[in-house]
Design a protein around this motif. Sequence first.
Motif, PDB file in Angstrom:
ATOM      1  N   GLN A  26       0.705  -1.191   0.067  1.00 46.22           N
ATOM      2  CA  GLN A  26      -0.028   0.153  -0.043  1.00 46.22           C
ATOM      3  C   GLN A  26       0.953   1.378  -0.007  1.00 46.22           C
ATOM      4  N   ALA A  27       1.815   1.384   0.740  1.00 48.00           N
ATOM      5  CA  ALA A  27       2.481   2.599   0.875  1.00 48.00           C
ATOM      6  C   ALA A  27       3.430   2.737  -0.276  1.00 48.00           C
ATOM      7  N   TYR A  28       3.930   1.710  -0.777  1.00 44.68           N
ATOM      8  CA  TYR A  28       4.924   1.741  -2.111  1.00 44.68           C
ATOM      9  C   TYR A  28       4.095   2.284  -3.342  1.00 44.68           C
ATOM     10  N   VAL A  29       2.824   1.606  -3.303  1.00 43.06           N
ATOM     11  CA  VAL A  29       1.944   2.242  -4.535  1.00 43.06           C
ATOM     12  C   VAL A  29       1.578   3.764  -4.351  1.00 43.06           C
ATOM     13  N   SER A  30       1.371   4.097  -2.951  1.00 40.95           N
ATOM     14  CA  SER A  30       0.946   5.447  -2.692  1.00 40.95           C
ATOM     15  C   SER A  30       1.906   6.361  -2.964  1.00 40.95           C
ATOM     16  N   ASP A  31       3.135   5.999  -2.391  1.00 38.99           N
ATOM     17  CA  ASP A  31       4.323   6.814  -2.735  1.00 38.99           C
ATOM     18  C   ASP A  31       4.674   7.195  -4.070  1.00 38.99           C
ATOM     19  N   ALA A  32       4.239   6.042  -4.918  1.00 43.55           N
ATOM     20  CA  ALA A  32       4.262   6.465  -6.519  1.00 43.55           C
ATOM     21  C   ALA A  32       3.231   7.295  -7.044  1.00 43.55           C
ATOM     22  N   GLY A  33       2.070   7.801  -6.163  1.00 39.25           N
ATOM     23  CA  GLY A  33       1.079   8.436  -6.652  1.00 39.25           C
ATOM     24  C   GLY A  33      -0.114   7.981  -7.273  1.00 39.25           C
ATOM     25  N   LEU A  34      -0.331   6.689  -6.924  1.00 38.71           N
ATOM     26  CA  LEU A  34      -1.131   5.583  -7.401  1.00 38.71           C
ATOM     27  C   LEU A  34      -2.321   5.106  -6.269  1.00 38.71           C
ATOM     28  N   THR A  35      -3.482   4.573  -6.695  1.00 37.67           N
ATOM     29  CA  THR A  35      -4.288   4.273  -6.070  1.00 37.67           C
ATOM     30  C   THR A  35      -4.286   2.528  -6.009  1.00 37.67           C
ATOM     31  N   LEU A  36      -4.375   2.104  -4.878  1.00 38.91           N
ATOM     32  CA  LEU A  36      -4.268   0.416  -5.041  1.00 38.91           C
ATOM     33  C   LEU A  36      -5.710   0.014  -4.487  1.00 38.91           C
ATOM     34  N   GLU A  37      -6.395  -0.839  -5.303  1.00 38.20           N
ATOM     35  CA  GLU A  37      -7.801  -1.545  -4.824  1.00 38.20           C
ATOM     36  C   GLU A  37      -7.511  -3.059  -4.667  1.00 38.20           C
ATOM     37  N   TYR A  38      -8.148  -3.628  -3.775  1.00 37.30           N
ATOM     38  CA  TYR A  38      -8.397  -5.043  -3.704  1.00 37.30           C
ATOM     39  C   TYR A  38      -9.865  -5.660  -3.450  1.00 37.30           C
ATOM     40  N   HIS A  39     -10.088  -6.427  -4.593  1.00 39.06           N
ATOM     41  CA  HIS A  39     -11.292  -7.095  -4.525  1.00 39.06           C
ATOM     42  C   HIS A  39     -11.091  -8.715  -4.352  1.00 39.06           C
ATOM     43  N   HIS A  40     -12.056  -9.392  -3.694  1.00 41.59           N
ATOM     44  CA  HIS A  40     -11.898 -10.790  -3.818  1.00 41.59           C
ATOM     45  C   HIS A  40     -13.301 -11.603  -3.379  1.00 41.59           C
ATOM     46  N   ASP A  41     -13.121 -12.952  -3.841  1.00 42.21           N
ATOM     47  CA  ASP A  41     -14.242 -13.745  -3.245  1.00 42.21           C
ATOM     48  C   ASP A  41     -13.593 -14.084  -1.932  1.00 42.21           C
ATOM     49  N   PRO A  42     -14.381 -14.656  -1.139  1.00 44.62           N
ATOM     50  CA  PRO A  42     -14.129 -15.343   0.150  1.00 44.62           C
ATOM     51  C   PRO A  42     -13.417 -16.384   0.106  1.00 44.62           C
ATOM     52  N   HIS A  43     -12.357 -16.800   0.909  1.00 39.94           N
ATOM     53  CA  HIS A  43     -11.558 -18.045   1.090  1.00 39.94           C
ATOM     54  C   HIS A  43     -11.376 -18.558  -0.311  1.00 39.94           C
ATOM     55  N   VAL A  44     -10.538 -18.186  -1.046  1.00 40.90           N
ATOM     56  CA  VAL A  44     -10.328 -19.025  -2.325  1.00 40.90           C
ATOM     57  C   VAL A  44      -9.261 -19.986  -2.152  1.00 40.90           C
ATOM     58  N   PHE A  45      -9.168 -21.230  -1.993  1.00 38.29           N
ATOM     59  CA  PHE A  45      -8.093 -22.219  -1.664  1.00 38.29           C
ATOM     60  C   PHE A  45      -7.444 -22.800  -2.742  1.00 38.29           C
ATOM     61  N   VAL A  46      -6.501 -22.873  -2.750  1.00 31.85           N
ATOM     62  CA  VAL A  46      -5.605 -23.381  -3.967  1.00 31.85           C
ATOM     63  C   VAL A  46      -4.467 -24.420  -3.188  1.00 31.85           C
ATOM     64  N   TYR A  47      -4.035 -25.171  -4.451  1.00 29.09           N
ATOM     65  CA  TYR A  47      -2.979 -26.098  -3.886  1.00 29.09           C
ATOM     66  C   TYR A  47      -1.684 -25.321  -4.463  1.00 29.09           C
ATOM     67  N   GLY A  48      -1.006 -24.845  -3.444  1.00 27.61           N
ATOM     68  CA  GLY A  48       0.363 -24.327  -4.011  1.00 27.61           C
ATOM     69  C   GLY A  48       1.417 -23.950  -2.937  1.00 27.61           C
ATOM     70  N   ASN A  49       2.296 -23.010  -3.145  1.00 34.52           N
ATOM     71  CA  ASN A  49       3.258 -22.768  -2.475  1.00 34.52           C
ATOM     72  C   ASN A  49       3.143 -21.308  -2.166  1.00 34.52           C
ATOM     73  N   ALA A  50       2.968 -20.658  -0.876  1.00 37.33           N
ATOM     74  CA  ALA A  50       2.408 -19.342  -0.613  1.00 37.33           C
ATOM     75  C   ALA A  50       3.731 -18.523  -0.817  1.00 37.33           C
ATOM     76  N   ASP A  51       4.802 -18.935  -0.594  1.00 38.27           N
ATOM     77  CA  ASP A  51       6.049 -18.044  -0.827  1.00 38.27           C
ATOM     78  C   ASP A  51       6.252 -17.630  -2.541  1.00 38.27           C
ATOM     79  N   MET A  52       6.036 -18.884  -3.253  1.00 40.54           N
ATOM     80  CA  MET A  52       6.170 -18.569  -4.674  1.00 40.54           C
ATOM     81  C   MET A  52       4.939 -17.730  -5.092  1.00 40.54           C
ATOM     82  N   LEU A  53       3.836 -17.925  -4.699  1.00 45.24           N
ATOM     83  CA  LEU A  53       2.470 -17.056  -5.036  1.00 45.24           C
ATOM     84  C   LEU A  53       2.747 -15.784  -4.683  1.00 45.24           C
TER      85      LEU A  53
END
Length: 176
Positions: A26-53
């Motif tokens: 958020q701060a990085y994007v804001s410092d660049a003069g941009l707006t950051l928005e987040y939209h999501h479905d609730p609890h989307v579970f995937v099979y993966g590696n959290a660090d890589m994602l």
Amino acid sequence: ENRSNPVEFSKVDLTELIETIVTNHQAYVSDAGLTLEYHHDPHVFVYGNADMLRQATANLISNAVRYTPEGGTITVMVRKGDIMGQIMVKDTGIGLTSEEAKMVFSRFWRADPGRARAGGLGIGLSVVKEIVDRHRGWVRVEGRPNEGACFTIYVPLYNENEGDGRKRKKNQLGQG
């Protein structure tokens, strides 16, 4: 990058993971003069590696900041499809041509440096593609010049019935 190194995969809540990444950027994007928005479905579970994602998503957000002029918007979305979870990073930046879209995941390829705010090594999007490939998913880019770009990562949903297919396979072989 080294495919011989084993990667631990587990059930990952994309909604929570990406929310943390958005909050951290958020701060990085804001410092660049941009707006950051987040939209999501609730609890989307995937099979993966959290660090890589996390790394793949952070690369996409950083790229969006690099190619979006001040006053623009970066929108991050997490959606649940029928068989794939989706992470979408969309910007109102400089966009790209269909020819650039074909090249964008190539290692060391970079858009015209005069079009970007800051440099880069040209490996961020190839790393994203490698990460997504290791998750048996795919990544898609859409965009038009001067209208922005949208990168979407598709990763297989976690299937409660199948769990970790490797565990089942080991059990079938009498190894687990």
